[in-house]
Design an enzyme around this catalytic site. Structure first.
Site, PDB file in Angstrom:
ATOM      1  N   LYS A 152       0.822  -1.211   0.000  1.00  0.00           N
ATOM      2  CA  LYS A 152       0.000   0.000   0.000  1.00  0.00           C
ATOM      3  C   LYS A 152       0.853   1.256   0.000  1.00  0.00           C
ATOM      4  CE  LYS A 152      -4.393  -1.654   1.687  1.00  0.00           C
ATOM      5  NZ  LYS A 152      -5.446  -1.597   2.703  1.00  0.00           N
ATOM      6  N   LYS A 165      -4.734 -10.043  -6.709  1.00  0.00           N
ATOM      7  CA  LYS A 165      -6.010 -10.376  -6.066  1.00  0.00           C
ATOM      8  C   LYS A 165      -7.095  -9.379  -6.456  1.00  0.00           C
ATOM      9  CE  LYS A 165      -5.942  -7.915  -1.764  1.00  0.00           C
ATOM     10  NZ  LYS A 165      -6.155  -7.763  -0.384  1.00  0.00           N
ATOM     11  N   LYS A 197     -10.909  -3.766  -4.284  1.00  0.00           N
ATOM     12  CA  LYS A 197     -11.943  -2.737  -4.373  1.00  0.00           C
ATOM     13  C   LYS A 197     -11.481  -1.547  -5.193  1.00  0.00           C
ATOM     14  CE  LYS A 197     -13.831  -3.460   0.286  1.00  0.00           C
ATOM     15  NZ  LYS A 197     -13.680  -3.002   1.672  1.00  0.00           N
TER      16      LYS A 197
HETATM   17  P1  AMP Z   1     -11.157  -5.345   3.073  1.00  0.00           P
HETATM   18  O1  AMP Z   1     -11.898  -4.951   1.868  1.00  0.00           O
HETATM   19  O2  AMP Z   1      -9.682  -5.202   2.868  1.00  0.00           O
HETATM   20  O3  AMP Z   1     -11.663  -4.726   4.321  1.00  0.00           O
HETATM   21  O4  AMP Z   1     -11.390  -6.910   3.211  1.00  0.00           O
HETATM   22  C1  AMP Z   1     -12.505  -7.486   3.839  1.00  0.00           C
HETATM   23  C2  AMP Z   1     -12.341  -8.988   3.906  1.00  0.00           C
HETATM   24  O5  AMP Z   1     -12.338  -9.558   2.590  1.00  0.00           O
HETATM   25  C3  AMP Z   1     -11.023  -9.451   4.549  1.00  0.00           C
HETATM   26  O6  AMP Z   1     -11.280 -10.586   5.346  1.00  0.00           O
HETATM   27  C4  AMP Z   1     -10.159  -9.816   3.379  1.00  0.00           C
HETATM   28  O7  AMP Z   1      -9.212 -10.796   3.713  1.00  0.00           O
HETATM   29  C5  AMP Z   1     -11.186 -10.369   2.385  1.00  0.00           C
HETATM   30  N1  AMP Z   1     -10.731 -10.206   0.997  1.00  0.00           N
HETATM   31  C6  AMP Z   1     -10.405  -9.049   0.374  1.00  0.00           C
HETATM   32  N2  AMP Z   1     -10.061  -9.275  -0.922  1.00  0.00           N
HETATM   33  C7  AMP Z   1     -10.172 -10.623  -1.115  1.00  0.00           C
HETATM   34  C8  AMP Z   1      -9.971 -11.491  -2.242  1.00  0.00           C
HETATM   35  N3  AMP Z   1      -9.588 -11.009  -3.428  1.00  0.00           N
HETATM   36  N4  AMP Z   1     -10.196 -12.809  -2.073  1.00  0.00           N
HETATM   37  C9  AMP Z   1     -10.604 -13.305  -0.880  1.00  0.00           C
HETATM   38  N5  AMP Z   1     -10.824 -12.548   0.214  1.00  0.00           N
HETATM   39  C10 AMP Z   1     -10.618 -11.217   0.119  1.00  0.00           C
END
Ligand code: AMP
Ligand code: TRP
Length: 326
Positions: free
Chosen positions: A111, A192, A195
């Site tokens: 990041k 991966k 968002k």
């Molecule tokens: P965040 O959007 O970073 O707050 O992520 C929320 C949850 O989604 C966390 O548990 C992340 O580990 C999971 N997560 C985010 N991106 C992925 C992805 N591409 N594949 C699987 N899990 C994800």
């Protein structure tokens, strides 16, 4: 009964990676555990946010939590900044962690993109995350694979404090799914699904229209070989799509291979569009029902009160064990 805690950042575009890696587990875990699900707004300000948009995003995630099946009568759903214990505990944990271990976090390195100076909050992000978890005497933390290192750090800090002071914290375990733990970008199966990627066709957001779902899947990167075989190394594109198919349909990967033996990528993608639509339509319908209701605000207020009751007890215990205050 075990205590489960997890959080999602209110940064928009909640996608099927978030759903399959995290939210889907949240729902399953409710059956046999006491679950606490947080909207981690303080984590999201590690990068500047538009205040109006942030407020909207918080409610979006709350409504999505409910739309995917989190039962707020059983589980606690609340907004992180509504409970002061998170920031308070984060300071105490910061005094028991090291800049060396924080500099090793790969998410920080990604990041911060190698810049010499970083926002301090981005650097200490994993400490706030550890505070979220330890504040609720959490046993299990369901997350995607990308959070493994953060969970390890949380455990290290908890064990360190338990050894330095009185036994203060429950040492939590991460919970990662086999199939959904890492959903890759549709246009680039080596990174991966995220968002923030610029290309909207790299992800499928939970609220995407049917035409957008179809477009994103039909143009997803595959390979020139044309056989539907799971091989993350040699065939990452089709394997990622098979992974998604597997979790949405409930079929094992080997069953998916068998079902589509001899078929082409076009046929497979059409079926994937179908199961994706079938899985997301009820979520969208429930979301629309709840997003602008007064009930949503009441649920978050009640959630914050319930979370605060638990958090205050932990803070009291921590202060006592550290000799802080009167
Ligand atoms: P965040 O959007 O970073 O707050 O992520 C929320 C949850 O989604 C966390 O548990 C992340 O580990 C999971 N997560 C985010 N991106 C992925 C992805 N591409 N594949 C699987 N899990 C994800
Ligand atoms: N860091 C997590 C992510 O980006 C979100 C998060 C914050 C979290 N606090 C947490 C996840 C506590 C689990 C437990 O996905």
């Amino acid at each position: 009964m075990k205590r489960v805690f997890s959080g999602v950042q209110p940064t928009g575009n909640i996608h099927i990676g978030n759903y399959l890696g995290a939210l889907k587990q949240f729902v399953e875990l409710q059956k046999e555990n006491q679950c606490i699900y947080c909207i981690v707004d303080m984590h999201s300000i590690t990068f500047p946010q538009d205040p109006k948009q942030l407020k909207k995003n918080i409610l979006d995630v709350a409504a999505l939590y409910m739309a995917v099946g989190i039962d707020t009568k059983k589980s606690i759903v609340f907004v992180q900044s509504d409970v002061p214990g998170h920031a308070e505990l984060a300071w105490i944990l910061a005094c028991n962690s090291y800049t060396g271990e924080l500099s090793r976090m790969t998410q920080f390195k990604q990041k911060n993109k190698g810049r010499e100076s970083a926002p301090t909050g981005l650097f200490t992000y994993p400490i706030l995350m550890a505070a979220d978890i330890l504040l609720y005497d959490t046993d299990i933390v369901p997350v995607g694979n990308d959070q493994k290192q953060h969970i390890e750090l949380c455990r290290d800090i908890a064990i360190r404090i338990n050894n330095r002071y009185k036994n203060t914290f429950v040492v939590p375990d991460g919970r990662f799914l086999k199939a959904g733990a890492r959903i890759m970008a549709l246009d680039d199966p080596l990174s991966k699904m995220s968002k923030s990627a610029e290309n909207i066709h790299s992800r499928i957001s939970l609220l995407d229209e049917e035409t957008k779902i179809k477009k994103s899947i039909m143009r997803a990167t595959t390979d020139s070989e044309g056989s539907i075989k799971f091989d993350m190394k040699e065939k990452p594109g089709i394997s990622n799509l098979m992974n998604i198919y597997s979790v949405f349909s409930g079929m094992e990967i080997c069953e998916v291979e068998k079902t589509f033996e001899g078929k082409g990528y076009g046929d497979f993608k059409k079926e994937l569009v179908q199961v994706t639509k079938e899985s997301l339509t009820p979520i969208k319908e429930k979301y629309e029902e709840i997003r602008h209701s007064k009930e949503l605000l009441d649920i978050l207020k009640d959630g914050a009160e319930r979370a605060n009751t638990i958090s205050e007890k932990t803070i009291k215990r921590v202060k006592e064990n550290f000799g802080l205050g009167l």
